[in-house]
Every structure is written in C-alpha cells, then in structure tokens.
Scaffold this active site. Structure first.
Site, PDB file in Angstrom:
ATOM      1  N   CYS A  65      -3.170  34.572  -5.830  1.00  0.00           N
ATOM      2  CA  CYS A  65      -4.052  34.513  -4.671  1.00  0.00           C
ATOM      3  C   CYS A  65      -3.692  35.632  -3.695  1.00  0.00           C
ATOM      4  O   CYS A  65      -2.530  35.782  -3.313  1.00  0.00           O
ATOM      5  CB  CYS A  65      -3.891  33.152  -4.000  1.00  0.00           C
ATOM      6  SG  CYS A  65      -4.536  33.054  -2.324  1.00  0.00           S
ATOM      7  N   GLU A  66      -4.673  36.431  -3.301  1.00  0.00           N
ATOM      8  CA  GLU A  66      -4.377  37.552  -2.419  1.00  0.00           C
ATOM      9  C   GLU A  66      -4.081  37.121  -0.983  1.00  0.00           C
ATOM     10  O   GLU A  66      -3.584  37.917  -0.191  1.00  0.00           O
ATOM     11  CB  GLU A  66      -5.526  38.562  -2.423  1.00  0.00           C
ATOM     12  CG  GLU A  66      -6.816  38.099  -1.789  1.00  0.00           C
ATOM     13  CD  GLU A  66      -7.887  39.183  -1.798  1.00  0.00           C
ATOM     14  OE1 GLU A  66      -8.666  39.213  -0.840  1.00  0.00           O
ATOM     15  OE2 GLU A  66      -7.932  39.981  -2.748  1.00  0.00           O
ATOM     16  N   HIS A  67      -4.373  35.880  -0.653  1.00  0.00           N
ATOM     17  CA  HIS A  67      -4.119  35.407   0.706  1.00  0.00           C
ATOM     18  C   HIS A  67      -2.684  34.919   0.908  1.00  0.00           C
ATOM     19  O   HIS A  67      -2.142  35.038   2.006  1.00  0.00           O
ATOM     20  CB  HIS A  67      -5.099  34.273   1.059  1.00  0.00           C
ATOM     21  CG  HIS A  67      -6.524  34.686   0.969  1.00  0.00           C
ATOM     22  ND1 HIS A  67      -7.500  33.888   0.406  1.00  0.00           N
ATOM     23  CD2 HIS A  67      -7.140  35.835   1.340  1.00  0.00           C
ATOM     24  CE1 HIS A  67      -8.664  34.518   0.457  1.00  0.00           C
ATOM     25  NE2 HIS A  67      -8.474  35.691   1.011  1.00  0.00           N
ATOM     26  N   HIS A  68      -2.092  34.362  -0.149  1.00  0.00           N
ATOM     27  CA  HIS A  68      -0.742  33.806  -0.021  1.00  0.00           C
ATOM     28  C   HIS A  68       0.222  34.293  -1.094  1.00  0.00           C
ATOM     29  O   HIS A  68       1.408  33.959  -1.066  1.00  0.00           O
ATOM     30  CB  HIS A  68      -0.792  32.266  -0.079  1.00  0.00           C
ATOM     31  CG  HIS A  68      -1.752  31.668   0.903  1.00  0.00           C
ATOM     32  ND1 HIS A  68      -3.048  31.296   0.553  1.00  0.00           N
ATOM     33  CD2 HIS A  68      -1.625  31.387   2.222  1.00  0.00           C
ATOM     34  CE1 HIS A  68      -3.661  30.817   1.617  1.00  0.00           C
ATOM     35  NE2 HIS A  68      -2.834  30.857   2.643  1.00  0.00           N
ATOM     36  N   GLN A  95     -10.919  33.957  -6.670  1.00  0.00           N
ATOM     37  CA  GLN A  95     -11.552  33.555  -7.931  1.00  0.00           C
ATOM     38  C   GLN A  95     -12.964  34.091  -8.067  1.00  0.00           C
ATOM     39  O   GLN A  95     -13.394  34.471  -9.160  1.00  0.00           O
ATOM     40  CB  GLN A  95     -11.534  32.029  -8.054  1.00  0.00           C
ATOM     41  CG  GLN A  95     -12.080  31.522  -9.388  1.00  0.00           C
ATOM     42  CD  GLN A  95     -11.881  30.034  -9.573  1.00  0.00           C
ATOM     43  OE1 GLN A  95     -10.909  29.461  -9.106  1.00  0.00           O
ATOM     44  NE2 GLN A  95     -12.818  29.391 -10.248  1.00  0.00           N
ATOM     45  N   HIS A 124      -5.472  26.263  -7.773  1.00  0.00           N
ATOM     46  CA  HIS A 124      -4.861  27.225  -6.858  1.00  0.00           C
ATOM     47  C   HIS A 124      -3.641  26.594  -6.189  1.00  0.00           C
ATOM     48  O   HIS A 124      -3.759  25.587  -5.482  1.00  0.00           O
ATOM     49  CB  HIS A 124      -5.869  27.639  -5.783  1.00  0.00           C
ATOM     50  CG  HIS A 124      -7.062  28.383  -6.333  1.00  0.00           C
ATOM     51  ND1 HIS A 124      -7.362  29.682  -5.964  1.00  0.00           N
ATOM     52  CD2 HIS A 124      -8.014  28.028  -7.236  1.00  0.00           C
ATOM     53  CE1 HIS A 124      -8.449  30.076  -6.606  1.00  0.00           C
ATOM     54  NE2 HIS A 124      -8.863  29.081  -7.379  1.00  0.00           N
ATOM     55  N   CYS A 163      -2.091  27.558  -3.709  1.00  0.00           N
ATOM     56  CA  CYS A 163      -2.162  27.579  -2.247  1.00  0.00           C
ATOM     57  C   CYS A 163      -2.818  26.312  -1.712  1.00  0.00           C
ATOM     58  O   CYS A 163      -2.642  25.963  -0.536  1.00  0.00           O
ATOM     59  CB  CYS A 163      -2.903  28.817  -1.753  1.00  0.00           C
ATOM     60  SG  CYS A 163      -4.585  28.979  -2.371  1.00  0.00           S
TER      61      CYS A 163
END
Length: 216
Positions: free
Chosen positions: A102-105, A143, A171, A173
């Site tokens: 995940c690019e956010h976390h 995704q 996910h 996250c």
C-alpha cells in the site's frame, strides 16, 4: 467492497515508474539504511542492540525486492512471447497470487488476480500474464491503479476484442491498524471492449472466477 472507476484520474505510467527510479539514482543504499536507523530511534528502539544491528540493511533489501517492478518494463518482460493465432474464444488465467504494498502506509496487500481476454488474432504466453500482474504489484500501489494497469498492459500488447481484470485483496492497513477489520477484502474490476459492452460475455467471465477468496 467492489470498485470501478474512470482511468482519467490515474497518474500516467511514466509518472508512476520514473519518479521513484529517478529518486533511487540520487539516494544511496547507505542513506536509505541511515533513514531506517533514524526510524528505529524515533520508535524508541536501540538500533545498536544485537537483534536490530542489521535491521536497516535487511529492511532496505526487502523494500528493494518488494518494489522491483519499478525497474521492469513490458518489453523486457514479454521477450517476444506474443503469437499470431486464429481464435476468438476467451482466454482466462485465474487465481494469480499477488503481493503488493500500500502506497499510503507501505503495508502488505495480499490477494489474487483474474485476467481474461478475447483474442483478435494475437495471443500471449500464459506465464507472461502472471508476470505482468507481478510487475505492477511489485510497486507501491493502490488496488484500483493495479487493476487498471494490468488491463491497460494486456490491451496495449494484444489489441484484443476485450479485456477483463478482477483483483481480490486484503489490505493490512485495514487489518493491522486503522479500522482493524480482519477478514475484510476488496474487489476491483476493469472491463474493456466486449467485456464492458456485452453482458453475456461479462457474466461468463464472472461465473468462471466465482469462488470464496482463499484468505477468508
């Protein structure tokens, strides 16, 4: 959760691929390891204790492996494995395992991809479909983008009558932090050509991939 979306809001492939690659050419492995060491200190740990002494090196090595898709291209991956074939029946490769981040976390995304296309005089080696999925998964992702990129790649390579991609994933996250919902999973799809236009073709594809996700 099922997601369909417009590709006009997605960053270009060049933007996704080139920015991280350019950054890597300016940042040494040693600098990356020092950054991990700083994170460990910020978390209240002692990076000099035995168990953590080599952790910065291991973390950087792992992250490079998990994002190696940035250093791959479709041309290199295909290696000429596109063939002329006079068929117009659906080709389906289902249950392709993927492991992304995940690019956010920068936490794991674990799931499966189902890819189908209807040829228009050209077919691709079946193993290449799995490799395309892996190449895009081995990048920092969301995704929806992953789903779109896989469909876009198949469409650009083969110019088929239609392409269908469904990604089912859990996910971390959402499982390990935030809402903390173990067992939650997300389904996203990209339908192109006859899969978008012909209800029967789309229904045939969906019936062929119907199952309970393995991570349940």
């Amino acid at each position: 959760m099922t997601s369909q979306f417009s590709s006009e809001f997605l960053p270009s492939e060049a933007a996704i691929a080139n920015i991280p690659e350019a950054t890597r050419t300016q940042v040494s492995t040693e600098e990356m390891e020092r950054a991990v060491r700083t994170l460990l200190v910020g978390l209240g740990e002692d990076p000099d204790r035995e168990g953590l002494r080599d952790t910065p090196k291991r973390v950087v090595k792992a992250l490079k492996f998990l994002t190696q898709g940035y250093n791959q291209s479709l041309d290199e991956l295909l290696n000429g494995a596109v063939f002329h074939e006079d068929t117009d029946e659906m080709v389906l490769v289902r249950d392709i395992d993927i492991f992304s981040s995940c690019e956010h976390h920068i936490l794991p995304i674990i799931g499966r991809v189902h890819v189908a296309y209807i040829p228009n005089g050209r077919v691709i080696g079946l193993s290449k479909i799995a490799r395309i999925c892996e190449m895009y998964a081995r990048r920092l992702q969301v995704q929806e983008r992953l789903t779109h990129r896989i469909a876009e790649a198949i469409e650009s390579i083969l110019k088929p009558q239609g392409v269908a991609v469904v990604v089912e994933a859990t996910h971390m996250c959402m499982v390990m932090r935030g809402v903390q919902k173990p067992g939650s999973w997300t389904v996203s799809s990209a339908m192109r050509g006859v899969f978008a236009e012909d209800v029967r073709t789309r229904q045939e594809f969906m019936s062929l991939i119907r199952h309970t996700p393995a991570f349940h």
